[in-house]
Design an enzyme around this catalytic site. Structure first.
Site, PDB file in Angstrom:
ATOM      1  N   LYS A 103       0.984  -1.279   0.136  1.00  0.00           N
ATOM      2  CA  LYS A 103      -0.172  -0.161   0.007  1.00  0.00           C
ATOM      3  C   LYS A 103       0.890   1.212   0.320  1.00  0.00           C
ATOM      4  CE  LYS A 103      -3.808   1.914   2.614  1.00  0.00           C
ATOM      5  NZ  LYS A 103      -4.462   2.326   4.382  1.00  0.00           N
ATOM      6  N   HIS A 105      -0.696   4.737  -0.451  1.00  0.00           N
ATOM      7  CA  HIS A 105      -0.578   5.439   0.179  1.00  0.00           C
ATOM      8  C   HIS A 105      -1.544   5.082   1.595  1.00  0.00           C
ATOM      9  CE1 HIS A 105      -4.116   2.682  -0.919  1.00  0.00           C
ATOM     10  NE2 HIS A 105      -5.096   3.509  -0.366  1.00  0.00           N
TER      11      HIS A 105
END
Ligand code: OMP
Length: 214
Positions: A103, A105
């Site tokens: 991930k 963000h």
């Protein structure tokens, strides 16, 4: 076998988690029994499961700082164990898990929960040949944490790459103790005493003779 171990085997059979028949394992071996922890799939199952894991962990006396549940099956187990340690053993233990997808963000990274640092207790369902657990160890090592132990529900007591069991290899290679709620020997002792499931005993014993550790 301790009373809670017999109780755990009965619980696993009752929930369809422990089954007898013919199953192909990740290792390619054909096994007369299989343990599918994913079928502990109700709130009451998770509450009970957490209590068994917590009891085995407290019994082991191993010192650790954080519980780590590798994705995916380790996640609910680590969570349920943390809750049970708090509710039944007055231990407020940090826990974390990884996500398999990266991930980039939001909070970023692929660890969720507490920091993976200090002495780590890795929590998972089953060890057969040790492949899954070795992958999880790499995450612990990459983070610079130290592995204290591994806590699982079932030790299938099978040979790993050589003559040692997968667990013995893990203990040797990572200098960590492996704790299980039950092992294949406990399942066999259970079958010996149980009228309903006794018919499966010969096949399970034959499997142990072929793939089990001495
Ligand atoms: P190893 O990676 O060979 O140690 O196998 C462990 C994994 O096999 C588990 O995390 C499960 O995905 C799966 N498994 C079970 O869940 N239950 C079993 O009784 C046997 C296996 C298996 O395929 O060996």
């Amino acid at each position: 076998m301790k009373a809670y171990q017999k109780e755990f085997i009965e619980f696993a059979i009752e929930r369809g988690v422990l089954k007898f028949g013919e199953f192909t394992l990740k290792s390619g071996r054909t096994s007369p029994y299989f343990f599918n922890a994913g079928l502990f799939n109700k709130g009451s199952d998770l509450a009970r499961l957490g209590r068994f894991y917590a009891a085995a962990l407290v019994d082991s006396g191993i010192d650790f700082d954080v519980l780590f549940g590798p994705a995916y099956k380790g996640i609910p187990i680590a969570t349920a164990t943390a809750v049970a340690l708090y509710d039944h053993h007055q231990q407020d233990t940090p826990y974390c898990f990884n996500r398999k997808e990266k991930k980039d963000h939001g909070e970023g990274g692929n660890l969720v929960g507490s920091a993976l640092e200090g002495k780590v207790m890795l929590v998972d369902d089953v060890i057969t040949a040790g492949t899954a657990i070795r992958e999880a160890m790499e995450i612990v090592e990459t983070n610079g944490a130290e592995l204290s132990g591994v806590l699982i529900a079932l030790d299938r007591q099978e040979k790993g790459k050589g003559e040692l069991s997968a667990i013995q290899e893990v203990e040797r290679d990572f200098n960590a103790q492996v704790v299980s709620i039950v092992s294949l020997n406990d399942v066999i002792n259970f079958l010996k005493d149980d009228d309903t499931f006794n018919e499966y005993l010969p096949k399970v014993e034959a499997y142990r003779a072929e793939f089990g550790v001495a």
